[in-house]
Design a protein around this motif. Structure first.
Motif, PDB file in Angstrom:
ATOM      1  N   MET A  18       0.804  -1.207   0.000  1.00 18.87           N
ATOM      2  CA  MET A  18       0.000   0.000   0.000  1.00 18.87           C
ATOM      3  C   MET A  18       0.843   1.265   0.000  1.00 18.87           C
ATOM      4  N   LEU A  19       2.130   1.148   0.223  1.00 19.83           N
ATOM      5  CA  LEU A  19       3.031   2.285   0.245  1.00 19.83           C
ATOM      6  C   LEU A  19       3.910   2.262  -0.992  1.00 19.83           C
ATOM      7  N   PHE A  20       4.561   3.381  -1.253  1.00 18.07           N
ATOM      8  CA  PHE A  20       5.478   3.453  -2.378  1.00 18.07           C
ATOM      9  C   PHE A  20       6.602   2.448  -2.176  1.00 18.07           C
ATOM     10  N   THR A  21       6.769   1.559  -3.120  1.00 19.43           N
ATOM     11  CA  THR A  21       7.768   0.511  -2.993  1.00 19.43           C
ATOM     12  C   THR A  21       8.345   0.180  -4.360  1.00 19.43           C
ATOM     13  N   TRP A  22       9.531  -0.342  -4.366  1.00 21.13           N
ATOM     14  CA  TRP A  22      10.170  -0.762  -5.618  1.00 21.13           C
ATOM     15  C   TRP A  22      10.019  -2.253  -5.836  1.00 21.13           C
ATOM     16  N   SER A  23       9.400  -2.939  -4.919  1.00 18.21           N
ATOM     17  CA  SER A  23       9.253  -4.386  -5.024  1.00 18.21           C
ATOM     18  C   SER A  23       8.187  -4.736  -6.060  1.00 18.21           C
ATOM     19  N   SER A  24       8.558  -5.628  -6.978  1.00 11.43           N
ATOM     20  CA  SER A  24       7.587  -6.101  -7.966  1.00 11.43           C
ATOM     21  C   SER A  24       7.300  -7.587  -7.783  1.00 11.43           C
ATOM     22  N   LYS A  25       7.660  -8.121  -6.642  1.00 11.08           N
ATOM     23  CA  LYS A  25       7.429  -9.541  -6.358  1.00 11.08           C
ATOM     24  C   LYS A  25       5.942  -9.773  -6.130  1.00 11.08           C
ATOM     25  N   ASN A  26       5.366 -10.682  -6.899  1.00  9.84           N
ATOM     26  CA  ASN A  26       3.946 -11.037  -6.823  1.00  9.84           C
ATOM     27  C   ASN A  26       3.025  -9.833  -7.001  1.00  9.84           C
ATOM     28  N   LEU A  27       3.415  -8.923  -7.836  1.00 14.64           N
ATOM     29  CA  LEU A  27       2.617  -7.728  -8.104  1.00 14.64           C
ATOM     30  C   LEU A  27       1.529  -8.064  -9.116  1.00 14.64           C
ATOM     31  N   CYS A  28       0.293  -7.833  -8.760  1.00 18.12           N
ATOM     32  CA  CYS A  28      -0.832  -8.076  -9.659  1.00 18.12           C
ATOM     33  C   CYS A  28      -1.379  -6.727 -10.129  1.00 18.12           C
ATOM     34  N   ILE A  29      -1.691  -6.640 -11.411  1.00 20.68           N
ATOM     35  CA  ILE A  29      -2.216  -5.407 -11.990  1.00 20.68           C
ATOM     36  C   ILE A  29      -3.623  -5.697 -12.486  1.00 20.68           C
ATOM     37  N   ILE A  30      -4.583  -4.997 -11.979  1.00 22.69           N
ATOM     38  CA  ILE A  30      -6.010  -5.059 -12.301  1.00 22.69           C
ATOM     39  C   ILE A  30      -6.623  -6.403 -11.932  1.00 22.69           C
ATOM     40  N   PHE A  31      -6.114  -7.491 -12.458  1.00 17.57           N
ATOM     41  CA  PHE A  31      -6.649  -8.828 -12.201  1.00 17.57           C
ATOM     42  C   PHE A  31      -5.565  -9.711 -11.589  1.00 17.57           C
ATOM     43  N   PRO A  32      -5.939 -10.730 -10.833  1.00 20.95           N
ATOM     44  CA  PRO A  32      -4.916 -11.655 -10.321  1.00 20.95           C
ATOM     45  C   PRO A  32      -4.169 -12.397 -11.437  1.00 20.95           C
ATOM     46  N   GLN A  33      -4.803 -12.534 -12.601  1.00 22.84           N
ATOM     47  CA  GLN A  33      -4.156 -13.208 -13.716  1.00 22.84           C
ATOM     48  C   GLN A  33      -3.078 -12.337 -14.368  1.00 22.84           C
ATOM     49  N   TRP A  34      -3.161 -11.014 -14.212  1.00 22.67           N
ATOM     50  CA  TRP A  34      -2.177 -10.094 -14.786  1.00 22.67           C
ATOM     51  C   TRP A  34      -1.103  -9.874 -13.719  1.00 22.67           C
ATOM     52  N   ARG A  35      -0.139 -10.774 -13.693  1.00 19.23           N
ATOM     53  CA  ARG A  35       0.859 -10.796 -12.637  1.00 19.23           C
ATOM     54  C   ARG A  35       2.233 -10.465 -13.211  1.00 19.23           C
ATOM     55  N   VAL A  36       2.971  -9.638 -12.491  1.00 21.57           N
ATOM     56  CA  VAL A  36       4.341  -9.309 -12.870  1.00 21.57           C
ATOM     57  C   VAL A  36       5.255 -10.364 -12.260  1.00 21.57           C
ATOM     58  N   THR A  37       5.993 -11.046 -13.132  1.00 23.33           N
ATOM     59  CA  THR A  37       6.877 -12.105 -12.650  1.00 23.33           C
ATOM     60  C   THR A  37       8.352 -11.755 -12.809  1.00 23.33           C
ATOM     61  N   GLY A  38       8.649 -10.728 -13.580  1.00 18.16           N
ATOM     62  CA  GLY A  38      10.043 -10.350 -13.775  1.00 18.16           C
ATOM     63  C   GLY A  38      10.132  -8.989 -14.440  1.00 18.16           C
ATOM     64  N   THR A  39      11.337  -8.654 -14.862  1.00 16.08           N
ATOM     65  CA  THR A  39      11.568  -7.341 -15.464  1.00 16.08           C
ATOM     66  C   THR A  39      10.839  -7.192 -16.792  1.00 16.08           C
ATOM     67  N   ALA A  40      10.865  -8.226 -17.610  1.00 17.42           N
ATOM     68  CA  ALA A  40      10.199  -8.154 -18.922  1.00 17.42           C
ATOM     69  C   ALA A  40       8.696  -7.972 -18.766  1.00 17.42           C
ATOM     70  N   SER A  41       8.075  -8.729 -17.878  1.00 21.34           N
ATOM     71  CA  SER A  41       6.625  -8.595 -17.691  1.00 21.34           C
ATOM     72  C   SER A  41       6.277  -7.249 -17.051  1.00 21.34           C
ATOM     73  N   LEU A  42       7.183  -6.684 -16.240  1.00 26.43           N
ATOM     74  CA  LEU A  42       6.960  -5.363 -15.662  1.00 26.43           C
ATOM     75  C   LEU A  42       6.969  -4.296 -16.763  1.00 26.43           C
ATOM     76  N   LEU A  43       7.927  -4.371 -17.670  1.00 27.08           N
ATOM     77  CA  LEU A  43       7.998  -3.405 -18.767  1.00 27.08           C
ATOM     78  C   LEU A  43       6.801  -3.524 -19.705  1.00 27.08           C
TER      79      LEU A  43
END
Length: 128
Positions: free
Chosen positions: A18-43
């Motif tokens: 809930m706070l400003f963080t640089w961690s992208s571990k298990n980051l979900c965007i909009i839906f649980p299926q839209w998950r960031v798993t690494g640098t490429a998926s984050l970009l």
């Protein structure tokens, strides 16, 4: 401290930062299926968010353009009025010509503006 549920944040759970963080571990965007798993998926996700936001701005621009053209279209009905003495005679109709067309254009305009507004609200909640 047990709260009656399993609070394990394992691999299957989305991160709840809930706070400003640089961690992208298990980051979900909009839906649980839209998950960031690494640098490429984050970009790729960041680019997708940029495209979604640009689409929202495009809908807003189309709405503004439609409102301008619709008001110009309605002004054309007002510009066709003639002086009172030349309009009324024994053979002319007492109904103003184009009144039904203007009313239909107004109704159609209200419906289209409402559809644009609904799309904007949906889009804004989606990208929020």
């Amino acid at each position: 401290m047990g709260h009656g549920g399993d609070m394990d944040m394992g691999e299957g759970q989305c991160s709840m930062n809930m706070l400003f963080t640089w961690s992208s571990k298990n980051l979900c965007i909009i839906f649980p299926q839209w998950r960031v798993t690494g640098t490429a998926s984050l970009l790729i996700s960041l680019l997708a968010i940029i495209v979604l936001t640009a689409g929202y701005e495009w809908v807003r621009d189309m709405s503004r353009r439609y409102e301008q053209s619709h008001s110009a279209h309605l002004q054309a009905y007002n510009g066709n009025t003639q002086p009172e003495e030349s309009r009324v005679s024994e053979i002319s109709s007492l109904l103003s010509p184009g009144k039904d067309a203007r009313t239909n254009a107004e109704k159609k305009g209200v419906i289209i503006k409402a559809a644009f507004y609904a799309a904007q609200v949906f889009y804004s909640f989606f990208i929020m």
